[in-house]
Design a protein around this motif. Structure first.
Motif, PDB file in Angstrom:
ATOM      1  N   ASN A  94     -17.160 -42.317  -2.189  1.00 20.47           N
ATOM      2  CA  ASN A  94     -16.815 -41.147  -1.387  1.00 20.47           C
ATOM      3  C   ASN A  94     -15.750 -40.341  -2.116  1.00 20.47           C
ATOM      4  N   VAL A  95     -15.991 -39.024  -2.211  1.00 16.93           N
ATOM      5  CA  VAL A  95     -15.091 -38.121  -2.926  1.00 16.93           C
ATOM      6  C   VAL A  95     -14.724 -36.972  -1.999  1.00 16.93           C
TER       7      VAL A  95
ATOM      8  N   ALA B 294     -17.867 -27.630  -4.589  1.00 14.06           N
ATOM      9  CA  ALA B 294     -17.767 -28.954  -5.216  1.00 14.06           C
ATOM     10  C   ALA B 294     -18.463 -30.013  -4.367  1.00 14.06           C
ATOM     11  N   GLU B 295     -18.275 -29.956  -3.060  1.00 17.55           N
ATOM     12  CA  GLU B 295     -18.934 -30.907  -2.155  1.00 17.55           C
ATOM     13  C   GLU B 295     -20.458 -30.837  -2.319  1.00 17.55           C
ATOM     14  N   VAL B 296     -20.997 -29.633  -2.280  1.00 18.35           N
ATOM     15  CA  VAL B 296     -22.449 -29.463  -2.387  1.00 18.35           C
ATOM     16  C   VAL B 296     -22.947 -29.900  -3.763  1.00 18.35           C
ATOM     17  N   LEU B 297     -22.232 -29.508  -4.801  1.00 14.99           N
ATOM     18  CA  LEU B 297     -22.644 -29.877  -6.162  1.00 14.99           C
ATOM     19  C   LEU B 297     -22.656 -31.393  -6.354  1.00 14.99           C
ATOM     20  N   LEU B 298     -21.599 -32.063  -5.908  1.00 13.21           N
ATOM     21  CA  LEU B 298     -21.559 -33.521  -6.087  1.00 13.21           C
ATOM     22  C   LEU B 298     -22.668 -34.192  -5.286  1.00 13.21           C
ATOM     23  N   ASN B 299     -22.910 -33.716  -4.084  1.00 11.33           N
ATOM     24  CA  ASN B 299     -23.978 -34.305  -3.278  1.00 11.33           C
ATOM     25  C   ASN B 299     -25.348 -34.067  -3.908  1.00 11.33           C
ATOM     26  N   SER B 300     -25.488 -32.988  -4.654  1.00  6.69           N
ATOM     27  CA  SER B 300     -26.764 -32.703  -5.327  1.00  6.69           C
ATOM     28  C   SER B 300     -26.886 -33.459  -6.643  1.00  6.69           C
ATOM     29  N   PHE B 301     -25.836 -33.443  -7.468  1.00 11.60           N
ATOM     30  CA  PHE B 301     -25.881 -34.091  -8.784  1.00 11.60           C
ATOM     31  C   PHE B 301     -25.670 -35.600  -8.699  1.00 11.60           C
ATOM     32  N   GLY B 302     -24.893 -36.040  -7.739  1.00  6.49           N
ATOM     33  CA  GLY B 302     -24.497 -37.450  -7.665  1.00  6.49           C
ATOM     34  C   GLY B 302     -25.309 -38.269  -6.701  1.00  6.49           C
ATOM     35  N   GLU B 303     -26.537 -37.863  -6.454  1.00  6.87           N
ATOM     36  CA  GLU B 303     -27.417 -38.535  -5.502  1.00  6.87           C
ATOM     37  C   GLU B 303     -27.430 -40.045  -5.743  1.00  6.87           C
ATOM     38  N   ASN B 304     -27.263 -40.793  -4.668  1.00  6.85           N
ATOM     39  CA  ASN B 304     -27.250 -42.261  -4.690  1.00  6.85           C
ATOM     40  C   ASN B 304     -26.068 -42.851  -5.454  1.00  6.85           C
ATOM     41  N   ARG B 305     -25.129 -42.019  -5.848  1.00  8.43           N
ATOM     42  CA  ARG B 305     -23.959 -42.516  -6.563  1.00  8.43           C
ATOM     43  C   ARG B 305     -22.674 -42.061  -5.886  1.00  8.43           C
ATOM     44  N   PHE B 306     -22.687 -40.832  -5.355  1.00  7.46           N
ATOM     45  CA  PHE B 306     -21.515 -40.237  -4.725  1.00  7.46           C
ATOM     46  C   PHE B 306     -21.894 -39.588  -3.398  1.00  7.46           C
ATOM     47  N   LYS B 307     -20.914 -39.518  -2.511  1.00  4.52           N
ATOM     48  CA  LYS B 307     -21.006 -38.723  -1.292  1.00  4.52           C
ATOM     49  C   LYS B 307     -19.794 -37.816  -1.311  1.00  4.52           C
ATOM     50  N   GLY B 308     -20.053 -36.513  -1.397  1.00  3.15           N
ATOM     51  CA  GLY B 308     -18.972 -35.544  -1.458  1.00  3.15           C
ATOM     52  C   GLY B 308     -18.607 -34.994  -0.095  1.00  3.15           C
ATOM     53  N   TYR B 309     -17.318 -34.734   0.074  1.00  2.00           N
ATOM     54  CA  TYR B 309     -16.759 -34.119   1.279  1.00  2.00           C
ATOM     55  C   TYR B 309     -15.784 -33.045   0.812  1.00  2.00           C
TER      56      TYR B 309
ATOM     57  N   ARG C  55     -20.696 -32.440 -13.315  1.00  3.65           N
ATOM     58  CA  ARG C  55     -21.678 -33.134 -14.166  1.00  3.65           C
ATOM     59  C   ARG C  55     -20.994 -34.186 -15.039  1.00  3.65           C
ATOM     60  N   ILE C  56     -19.850 -33.824 -15.609  1.00  2.00           N
ATOM     61  CA  ILE C  56     -19.113 -34.784 -16.442  1.00  2.00           C
ATOM     62  C   ILE C  56     -18.647 -35.964 -15.594  1.00  2.00           C
ATOM     63  N   PHE C  57     -18.080 -35.680 -14.437  1.00  2.00           N
ATOM     64  CA  PHE C  57     -17.626 -36.735 -13.521  1.00  2.00           C
ATOM     65  C   PHE C  57     -18.792 -37.656 -13.170  1.00  2.00           C
ATOM     66  N   ASN C  58     -19.937 -37.075 -12.859  1.00  9.17           N
ATOM     67  CA  ASN C  58     -21.112 -37.854 -12.487  1.00  9.17           C
ATOM     68  C   ASN C  58     -21.599 -38.753 -13.627  1.00  9.17           C
ATOM     69  N   SER C  59     -21.306 -38.373 -14.859  1.00  5.88           N
ATOM     70  CA  SER C  59     -21.775 -39.165 -16.000  1.00  5.88           C
ATOM     71  C   SER C  59     -20.818 -40.296 -16.392  1.00  5.88           C
TER      72      SER C  59
END
Length: 173
Positions: free
Chosen positions: A7-8, A22-37, A139-143
């Motif tokens: 959770n971020v 940022a919330e929407v981007l992380l929820n889109s890029f980080g699927e199954n890895r992150f939940k953005g708020y 994207r960098i954070f997600n990687s």
């Protein structure tokens, strides 16, 4: 850190543009890895229409987005945050609530597109620029290989993402 969903929480003062994107981007890029708020210290009460326009133009979901207070995330029963990232200098300088569980914190400063002056077209262009900067950082954070890094290494990586050198070397205008 394990293979769990992290959770971020992204923070800005008004929670109307940068933190929402940022919330929407992380929820889109980080699927199954992150939940953005996202939240704000002094929420504006609305999502900036240009932020919604940029998200919709890139076919990202906007349903249910709202400007909310960071108090929602410090109350009992709120989701446990693994990361809390400020996106504006004023929120970074404020006294934040105590987050349960001692999340890893970082500051990634971005200019505020909501305060940008200019024509309607110039404002759209500036919103798009900030959106692309945030997307690059997400994207960098997600990687990052979070499962193989300890807390100190993750904190170092998050801080590096917010450093002025990273802002100019990895993010295009």
């Amino acid at each position: 850190m394990s293979d769990k969903i992290f959770n971020v929480l992204f923070l800005c003062t008004g929670n109307s543009a940068r933190s929402i994107m940022a919330e929407v981007l992380l929820n889109s890029f980080g699927e199954n890895r992150f939940k953005g708020y996202s939240a704000g210290s002094r929420p504006s009460g609305h999502v900036n229409p240009l932020a919604l326009e940029v998200l919709q133009a890139t076919h990202l979901p906007t349903d249910g987005l709202r400007s909310k207070s960071w108090d929602e995330f410090s109350r009992p029963g709120a989701p446990h945050m693994d990361f809390v990232i400020t996106l504006c200098d004023s929120a970074a300088g404020e006294q934040c609530p105590l987050w349960p569980g001692q999340p890893i914190t970082a500051h990634w400063g971005f200019e505020d597109p909501s305060t940008f002056g200019g024509s309607a077209q110039e404002k759209r262009v500036f919103f798009d620029k900030i959106f692309r900067q945030i997307a690059s950082r997400i994207r960098i954070f997600n990687s990052l290989p979070l499962a193989t890094l300890d807390r100190v290494a993750i904190k170092r990586e998050l801080d590096a993402l917010g450093s002025p050198a990273t802002r100019t070397s990895t993010i295009t205008s």
